[in-house]
Design a protein around this motif. Structure first.
Motif: not given
Length: 230
Positions: A168-169, A67-69, A138-140, A89-90
Motif C-alpha cells: 500500500a505504501v 481518506h482514512i482506513g 477497500i477504499t484505497e 461497508l466503507p
C-alpha cells in the motif's frame, strides 16, 4: 492523568511508521487522535495540511470515509453482516459503487478466500482481524491507521499482512501508521516512534540510527509543540 503530553510529530507521505512502547504509554490514543477519532484537549492535529482537531463530527466522518482506513484493535465488525459485506461497508457508507471483485481479492490476500459469506461470529479472532484489515484497505485510502494489525496472527500470516501494508505504501502511495509490539513489524517500518508515559522518547529512521526525542535525523521533519491530551 495525561494520556499524551508534548508529542510533536510530522509523518511524511508514502512512509510506514511504527509506534511502539509499553502498555499504557499512549500509543492507541496517539493513533486515534491522528485519525480524528479522539479530540485532544490541547494542541493541533493536521491531516494533509488540514487542521482536523477542531472539525465538526460530520466533516470528520466524511474525511474518514474518503481518506482514512482504520484497523481497530477490537476489529469492530458488524455481526449481522457477512465477511464480504463488512469489507464493502466503507464504500456503501460513502455512496460509492460496491466492488465485490476487489473485496474478494483483498480477502484472498489476507488468507480468507472462500469465507466471504461467513458471519464474523463464525471466525477466529485472527480471521476477524484480517477482515478488518481488508475493510480498511477497500477504499484505497490516503492514510491507513492500524492498531496492532498483526497482534492476533501467527508469524507467517502476520508477514503476509505486512507485505500488504508495505505494498500500500510502496506501490499505491499510501501512508501507514501502526501500533505494534512486534519486532518483526518494526523491522519493516521506515520509521519507529517510541512512547513512554505519554511522551515521545525515541524517533528512529531506517538507515539513520536512533535519535532522542527532539532530534531530527536527516530528511526527517518534526513539528514542535502539542499540549497535553487528557
Amino acid at each position: 492523568m495525561h494520556a499524551l503530553r508534548e508529542v510533536g510529530v510530522e509523518v511524511p507521505e508514502h512512509t510506514l511508521t511504527a509506534v511502539t512502547g509499553p502498555s499504557g504509554s499512549g500509543k492507541s490514543t496517539f493513533l486515534q487522535c491522528a485519525a480524528g477519532l479522539d479530540r485532544p484537549t490541547a494542541g493541533v492535529v493536521r491531516l494533509g495540511g488540514r487542521v482536523i482537531s477542531g472539525m465538526k463530527e460530520r466533516g470528520l466522518s466524511r474525511l474518514r470515509r474518503t481518506h482514512i482506513g482504520f484497523v481497530f484493535q477490537s476489529f469492530n465488525l458488524l455481526p449481522a453482516l457477512t465477511v464480504q459485506q463488512n469489507v464493502l461497508l466503507p464504500l456503501r457508507l460513502d455512496g460509492r459503487p460496491r466492488d465485490p471483485a476487489r473485496a474478494r481479492e483483498l480477502l484472498a490476500r489476507v488468507g480468507l478466500e472462500g469465507r466471504e459469506g461467513a458471519r464474523p461470529g463464525r471466525l477466529s479472532g485472527g480471521q476477524q482481524q484480517r477482515v478488518a484489515i481488508a475493510r480498511a484497505l477497500i477504499t484505497e485510502p490516503d492514510v491507513v491507521f492500524a492498531d496492532e494489525p498483526t497482534g492476533s496472527l501467527d508469524q507467517e500470516t502476520g508477514a503476509g499482512i505486512m507485505d500488504l501494508l508495505r505494498e500500500a505504501v510502496d506501490r499505491q502511495g499510501a501512508t501507514v501508521v501502526l501500533v505494534t509490539h512486534d519486532p518483526s513489524v518494526t523491522a519493516r517500518a521506515d520509521r519507529v516512534l517510541r512512547l513512554a508515559h505519554g511522551r515521545l522518547v525515541q524517533d528512529s529512521w531506517a538507515g539513520t540510527g536512533t535519535v532522542a526525542a527532539g532530534g531530527v535525523p536527516r530528511d526527517a521533519a518534526a513539528v514542535a509543540g502539542g499540549g497535553p491530551v487528557r
